[in-house]
Write a protein that holds these residues in place. Structure first.
Motif, PDB file in Angstrom:
ATOM      1  N   PRO A 121      29.326  50.512 -26.697  1.00 43.34           N
ATOM      2  CA  PRO A 121      29.988  49.979 -28.121  1.00 43.34           C
ATOM      3  C   PRO A 121      29.238  50.210 -29.278  1.00 43.34           C
ATOM      4  N   ASN A 122      27.986  50.612 -28.776  1.00 42.93           N
ATOM      5  CA  ASN A 122      27.084  50.854 -30.098  1.00 42.93           C
ATOM      6  C   ASN A 122      26.675  52.352 -30.217  1.00 42.93           C
ATOM      7  N   GLN A 123      27.410  53.124 -29.531  1.00 42.11           N
ATOM      8  CA  GLN A 123      27.085  54.485 -29.576  1.00 42.11           C
ATOM      9  C   GLN A 123      27.717  55.144 -30.492  1.00 42.11           C
ATOM     10  N   ASN A 124      26.988  56.017 -31.423  1.00 39.46           N
ATOM     11  CA  ASN A 124      27.274  56.883 -32.561  1.00 39.46           C
ATOM     12  C   ASN A 124      28.261  57.918 -32.294  1.00 39.46           C
ATOM     13  N   VAL A 125      29.391  58.169 -32.921  1.00 38.74           N
ATOM     14  CA  VAL A 125      30.312  59.420 -32.640  1.00 38.74           C
ATOM     15  C   VAL A 125      30.585  60.091 -33.739  1.00 38.74           C
ATOM     16  N   GLN A 126      31.008  61.240 -33.755  1.00 39.32           N
ATOM     17  CA  GLN A 126      31.664  61.898 -34.939  1.00 39.32           C
ATOM     18  C   GLN A 126      33.049  62.227 -34.719  1.00 39.32           C
ATOM     19  N   ALA A 127      34.099  61.562 -35.472  1.00 39.86           N
ATOM     20  CA  ALA A 127      35.227  61.451 -35.144  1.00 39.86           C
ATOM     21  C   ALA A 127      36.524  62.200 -35.875  1.00 39.86           C
ATOM     22  N   LEU A 128      37.178  62.668 -35.373  1.00 40.23           N
ATOM     23  CA  LEU A 128      38.556  63.097 -36.052  1.00 40.23           C
ATOM     24  C   LEU A 128      39.909  62.750 -35.250  1.00 40.23           C
ATOM     25  N   PRO A 129      41.135  62.712 -35.910  1.00 40.24           N
ATOM     26  CA  PRO A 129      41.258  62.814 -37.134  1.00 40.24           C
ATOM     27  C   PRO A 129      40.771  61.771 -38.065  1.00 40.24           C
ATOM     28  N   THR A 184      44.301  65.463 -49.586  1.00 44.75           N
ATOM     29  CA  THR A 184      43.124  66.610 -49.223  1.00 44.75           C
ATOM     30  C   THR A 184      42.034  65.909 -48.481  1.00 44.75           C
ATOM     31  N   SER A 185      41.676  64.739 -48.622  1.00 46.16           N
ATOM     32  CA  SER A 185      40.524  64.162 -47.802  1.00 46.16           C
ATOM     33  C   SER A 185      41.211  63.635 -46.596  1.00 46.16           C
ATOM     34  N   LEU A 186      42.524  63.089 -46.732  1.00 42.99           N
ATOM     35  CA  LEU A 186      43.055  62.592 -45.285  1.00 42.99           C
ATOM     36  C   LEU A 186      43.077  63.765 -44.385  1.00 42.99           C
ATOM     37  N   ILE A 187      43.377  65.021 -44.581  1.00 36.01           N
ATOM     38  CA  ILE A 187      43.414  66.020 -43.592  1.00 36.01           C
ATOM     39  C   ILE A 187      42.078  66.831 -43.515  1.00 36.01           C
ATOM     40  N   SER A 188      41.097  66.412 -44.117  1.00 36.28           N
ATOM     41  CA  SER A 188      39.819  67.214 -43.835  1.00 36.28           C
ATOM     42  C   SER A 188      39.475  67.369 -42.540  1.00 36.28           C
ATOM     43  N   THR A 189      38.880  68.366 -42.126  1.00 32.28           N
ATOM     44  CA  THR A 189      38.478  68.585 -40.875  1.00 32.28           C
ATOM     45  C   THR A 189      36.826  68.379 -40.656  1.00 32.28           C
ATOM     46  N   GLU A 190      36.306  67.443 -41.701  1.00 36.55           N
ATOM     47  CA  GLU A 190      34.932  67.163 -41.597  1.00 36.55           C
ATOM     48  C   GLU A 190      35.050  65.837 -40.831  1.00 36.55           C
ATOM     49  N   PRO A 191      34.413  65.681 -39.708  1.00 36.86           N
ATOM     50  CA  PRO A 191      34.401  64.625 -38.977  1.00 36.86           C
ATOM     51  C   PRO A 191      33.720  63.382 -39.570  1.00 36.86           C
ATOM     52  N   LEU A 192      34.091  62.224 -39.153  1.00 35.88           N
ATOM     53  CA  LEU A 192      33.532  60.868 -39.798  1.00 35.88           C
ATOM     54  C   LEU A 192      32.657  60.316 -38.875  1.00 35.88           C
ATOM     55  N   GLN A 193      31.476  60.131 -39.194  1.00 40.98           N
ATOM     56  CA  GLN A 193      30.475  59.177 -38.366  1.00 40.98           C
ATOM     57  C   GLN A 193      30.897  57.867 -38.286  1.00 40.98           C
ATOM     58  N   ARG A 194      30.868  57.333 -37.041  1.00 38.40           N
ATOM     59  CA  ARG A 194      31.385  56.149 -36.517  1.00 38.40           C
ATOM     60  C   ARG A 194      30.618  55.463 -35.374  1.00 38.40           C
ATOM     61  N   ILE A 195      30.660  54.190 -35.498  1.00 39.29           N
ATOM     62  CA  ILE A 195      30.198  53.633 -34.104  1.00 39.29           C
ATOM     63  C   ILE A 195      31.221  53.059 -33.207  1.00 39.29           C
TER      64      ILE A 195
END
Length: 262
Positions: free
Chosen positions: A11-19, A210-221
């Protein structure tokens, strides 16, 4: 990018997620989300409970964050624009607190651009925006979103998997009604909803889409990513876990939306 089922994850793993619309809200920091030049006369205040507000130097723009962790949506982010200070708002934007914070940042960045541009324009772009609606939804169509037009004066743009959408009322309605509405997740129980009232500059809605469909992933836990739609996420190779299971104090500054919406 690799498909990652997020089954039995740390649960504390960092990931980069899309969409982006399924990634979860991220780390909430009003100063980061708003990105206003507070050293240049913008006012900022935050209570111990987390409620925060910011005002433009002319007091015509007001943004607020109202956390309500026990309610659906976990509270709201609001933008209110006033033709003159202390009068009824001319338009309003409301985001659930569960909206990805990077989307908020990009809308507020565009809002600041509009505010600054007013000083060098003979038009008050905060209230006389003539941007065509297709600048909001054309990028969605180029990404394969479905388009459904109804005779009730609305058109809806949906992701192929149905886990997000944007609805536009293209016929005039009540002045205080909602012109654009967007959501992420299942339509009957979305992770978040955003509402743009009539009169909201279309440029701000376009910055959002434009931000909604950006392909730049978001960093999340992982623990902060909504569980119901994890199977529809794509994640990059994990980048390590947070020590002691703590959430970072503030995320990296979100990258600006590529290109200007105007």
């Amino acid at each position: 990018m690799l498909t990652h089922p997020l089954e039995n994850p740390d649960p504390n793993q960092n990931v980069q997620a899309l969409p982006r619309h399924l990634a979860g809200p991220g780390v909430i920091d009003p100063r980061t989300a708003w990105a206003f030049p507070f050293e240049e006369g913008w006012l900022f205040a935050q209570a111990d409970a987390g409620t925060a507000a910011a005002f433009s130097p002319c007091l015509r723009l007001q943004t607020t964050y109202d956390p309500q962790p026990d309610k659906p949506g976990k509270g709201t982010w609001n933008i209110n624009a006033h033709r003159t200070p202390f009068t009824e708002s001319a338009w309003r934007i409301t985001f659930d607190a569960t909206t990805p914070v990077e989307l908020l940042h990009d809308v507020h960045t565009e809002l600041l651009d509009l505010y600054l541009e007013v000083r060098y324009s003979d038009r008050d772009l905060l209230f006389t925006d003539k941007t065509a609606a297709h600048q909001v939804y054309a990028p969605l169509l180029t990404r394969g979103w479905w388009h459904d037009v109804k005779t009730d004066g609305t058109q809806t743009f949906l992701l192929p998997k149905g886990l997000g959408g944007v609805c536009h009322r293209y016929e005039d309605s009540a002045p205080n009604g909602v012109d654009w509405r967007a959501w992420g997740g299942f339509p009957d129980e979305p992770h978040w909803t955003a509402r743009f009232s009539f009169g909201t500059p279309t440029m701000l809605v376009a910055a959002f889409s434009t931000s909604l469909i950006s392909t730049e992933p978001l960093q999340r836990i992982v623990k902060d990513v909504p569980t119901q739609t994890r199977s529809s996420l794509y994640v990059a190779t994990p980048i390590g876990k947070q020590p002691n299971g703590t959430t970072p104090v503030a995320p990296p500054s979100p990258a600006p939306v590529s290109g200007h919406t105007r």
